[in-house]
Design a protein around this motif. Structure first.
Motif, PDB file in Angstrom:
ATOM      1  N   LYS A  55      46.437  42.364  44.365  1.00  0.00           N
ATOM      2  CA  LYS A  55      46.244  42.772  45.754  1.00  0.00           C
ATOM      3  C   LYS A  55      44.870  42.341  46.289  1.00  0.00           C
ATOM      4  O   LYS A  55      44.413  42.846  47.315  1.00  0.00           O
ATOM      5  CB  LYS A  55      46.366  44.297  45.869  1.00  0.00           C
ATOM      6  N   ASP A  56      44.192  41.433  45.595  1.00  0.00           N
ATOM      7  CA  ASP A  56      42.835  41.018  45.970  1.00  0.00           C
ATOM      8  C   ASP A  56      42.679  40.767  47.467  1.00  0.00           C
ATOM      9  O   ASP A  56      41.737  41.253  48.095  1.00  0.00           O
ATOM     10  CB  ASP A  56      42.441  39.753  45.201  1.00  0.00           C
ATOM     11  N   ALA A  57      43.580  39.976  48.025  1.00  0.00           N
ATOM     12  CA  ALA A  57      43.449  39.573  49.427  1.00  0.00           C
ATOM     13  C   ALA A  57      43.623  40.742  50.395  1.00  0.00           C
ATOM     14  O   ALA A  57      43.190  40.670  51.553  1.00  0.00           O
ATOM     15  CB  ALA A  57      44.459  38.477  49.749  1.00  0.00           C
ATOM     16  N   ALA A  79      36.772  37.899  40.955  1.00  0.00           N
ATOM     17  CA  ALA A  79      35.441  38.263  41.447  1.00  0.00           C
ATOM     18  C   ALA A  79      35.420  39.712  41.921  1.00  0.00           C
ATOM     19  O   ALA A  79      34.453  40.442  41.689  1.00  0.00           O
ATOM     20  CB  ALA A  79      35.030  37.326  42.584  1.00  0.00           C
ATOM     21  N   LYS A  80      36.496  40.159  42.568  1.00  0.00           N
ATOM     22  CA  LYS A  80      36.532  41.530  43.086  1.00  0.00           C
ATOM     23  C   LYS A  80      36.713  42.565  41.982  1.00  0.00           C
ATOM     24  O   LYS A  80      36.258  43.696  42.108  1.00  0.00           O
ATOM     25  CB  LYS A  80      37.642  41.684  44.127  1.00  0.00           C
ATOM     26  N   ASP A  93      33.790  48.530  47.271  1.00  0.00           N
ATOM     27  CA  ASP A  93      32.603  48.315  48.107  1.00  0.00           C
ATOM     28  C   ASP A  93      32.873  47.092  48.976  1.00  0.00           C
ATOM     29  O   ASP A  93      32.693  45.963  48.542  1.00  0.00           O
ATOM     30  CB  ASP A  93      31.371  48.088  47.221  1.00  0.00           C
ATOM     31  N   GLY A  94      33.318  47.334  50.197  1.00  0.00           N
ATOM     32  CA  GLY A  94      33.666  46.241  51.103  1.00  0.00           C
ATOM     33  C   GLY A  94      32.550  45.835  52.038  1.00  0.00           C
ATOM     34  O   GLY A  94      32.779  45.061  52.968  1.00  0.00           O
ATOM     35  N   GLN A  95      31.343  46.329  51.794  1.00  0.00           N
ATOM     36  CA  GLN A  95      30.219  45.988  52.663  1.00  0.00           C
ATOM     37  C   GLN A  95      29.147  45.157  51.974  1.00  0.00           C
ATOM     38  O   GLN A  95      28.621  44.216  52.542  1.00  0.00           O
ATOM     39  CB  GLN A  95      29.564  47.270  53.209  1.00  0.00           C
ATOM     40  N   THR A  96      28.823  45.501  50.722  1.00  0.00           N
ATOM     41  CA  THR A  96      27.704  44.844  50.040  1.00  0.00           C
ATOM     42  C   THR A  96      28.152  43.828  48.991  1.00  0.00           C
ATOM     43  O   THR A  96      27.776  42.657  49.058  1.00  0.00           O
ATOM     44  CB  THR A  96      26.788  45.883  49.366  1.00  0.00           C
ATOM     45  N   THR A  97      28.960  44.275  48.034  1.00  0.00           N
ATOM     46  CA  THR A  97      29.324  43.394  46.916  1.00  0.00           C
ATOM     47  C   THR A  97      30.757  42.874  46.975  1.00  0.00           C
ATOM     48  O   THR A  97      31.094  41.929  46.274  1.00  0.00           O
ATOM     49  CB  THR A  97      29.146  44.137  45.580  1.00  0.00           C
ATOM     50  N   ASN A  98      31.594  43.501  47.790  1.00  0.00           N
ATOM     51  CA  ASN A  98      33.019  43.133  47.849  1.00  0.00           C
ATOM     52  C   ASN A  98      33.666  43.171  46.470  1.00  0.00           C
ATOM     53  O   ASN A  98      34.412  42.274  46.070  1.00  0.00           O
ATOM     54  CB  ASN A  98      33.198  41.737  48.479  1.00  0.00           C
ATOM     55  N   THR A  99      33.333  44.230  45.728  1.00  0.00           N
ATOM     56  CA  THR A  99      33.894  44.410  44.394  1.00  0.00           C
ATOM     57  C   THR A  99      34.313  45.869  44.208  1.00  0.00           C
ATOM     58  O   THR A  99      33.885  46.748  44.958  1.00  0.00           O
ATOM     59  CB  THR A  99      32.883  44.060  43.290  1.00  0.00           C
ATOM     60  N   THR A 145      34.288  28.927  43.611  1.00  0.00           N
ATOM     61  CA  THR A 145      34.623  30.267  44.089  1.00  0.00           C
ATOM     62  C   THR A 145      35.008  31.165  42.922  1.00  0.00           C
ATOM     63  O   THR A 145      35.154  30.708  41.790  1.00  0.00           O
ATOM     64  CB  THR A 145      35.797  30.224  45.090  1.00  0.00           C
ATOM     65  N   GLY A 146      35.167  32.457  43.225  1.00  0.00           N
ATOM     66  CA  GLY A 146      35.668  33.393  42.222  1.00  0.00           C
ATOM     67  C   GLY A 146      34.594  34.166  41.489  1.00  0.00           C
ATOM     68  O   GLY A 146      34.903  34.886  40.540  1.00  0.00           O
ATOM     69  N   PHE A 147      33.325  34.038  41.907  1.00  0.00           N
ATOM     70  CA  PHE A 147      32.227  34.716  41.227  1.00  0.00           C
ATOM     71  C   PHE A 147      31.440  35.578  42.218  1.00  0.00           C
ATOM     72  O   PHE A 147      31.275  35.193  43.378  1.00  0.00           O
ATOM     73  CB  PHE A 147      31.263  33.695  40.603  1.00  0.00           C
TER      74      PHE A 147
END
Length: 201
Positions: A55-57, A79-80, A93-99, A145-147
């Motif tokens: 569900k990453d996207a 990455a997430k 965390d969808g604001q700083t790290t997106n993880t 990408t991916g990191f």
């Protein structure tokens, strides 16, 4: 009918109460302490890591603060989900790290990944230390990408031949890690040269 009217009334007030007619917050869940056969708790979505990374996207800035419980560590981390390394609660965390970050800490505690290599290799998000013992020149591919930005990977050229970096890092002259030397690479997220050599060579 009365139940429907009551629910509508509470919804109009912007509050929802479960086992209470006077919710004290947006959602107020009150335990039923008189019935010991009924479990009282709040269950958040439960899934495996593989199901979450599929569900990453779907997780963007709009899902900042989302909570999930990971039941099994399976699949290859993205990455997430790079911090999802143990069973437990995670928030997005969808604001700083997106993880996804472990509840109760900045990241889930994970063992350092050490790989011994002797052939051409492509870096993975879970890599930390790469120890080469190659006897002929090999290529270390640096994905675009991916990191997560800031991810660092230590690379040691302990063999008798060099390691060619592909594509070239931001420091274009530093395209090789020569035999018996080492370097630390960092992912910057730059659209043209996403990797940088921060030490070594």
């Amino acid at each position: 009918m009365l139940v429907c009217l009551s629910a509508l009334s509470k919804a109009q007030q912007g509050r929802v109460g479960i086992n209470t007619t006077t919710p004290a917050a947006t959602l107020d869940v009150v335990a039923t302490t008189t019935d010991n056969a009924r479990p009282d708790a709040l269950l958040v979505p439960r899934m495996t890591r593989a199901q979450l990374l599929a569900k990453d996207a779907a997780y963007t800035a709009a899902q900042n603060g989302a909570l999930a419980f990971i039941t099994t560590i399976d699949g290859t981390a993205t990455a997430k989900t790079t911090n999802v390394t143990a069973v437990g609660f995670y928030y997005y965390d969808g604001q700083t790290t997106n993880t996804w970050i472990a509840v109760g800490g900045t990241t889930a505690v994970a063992p350092v990944s050490v790989k011994n290599l002797s052939a051409t290799y492509t870096i993975l998000p879970t890599d930390d230390i790469l120890l080469f013992s190659n006897t002929a020149n090999v290529t270390l591919t640096l994905p675009a990408t991916g990191f997560p930005v800031g991810k660092r990977i230590y690379v040691s050229a302990g063999g008798t031949a060099d390691i060619n970096l592909s594509p070239a890092p931001r420091e274009n002259a530093l395209v090789n890690i020569f035999s018996t030397f080492s370097a630390t690479l960092m992912y910057t997220g730059d659209s043209i040269n996403p990797w940088s050599v921060v030490s070594g060579l």
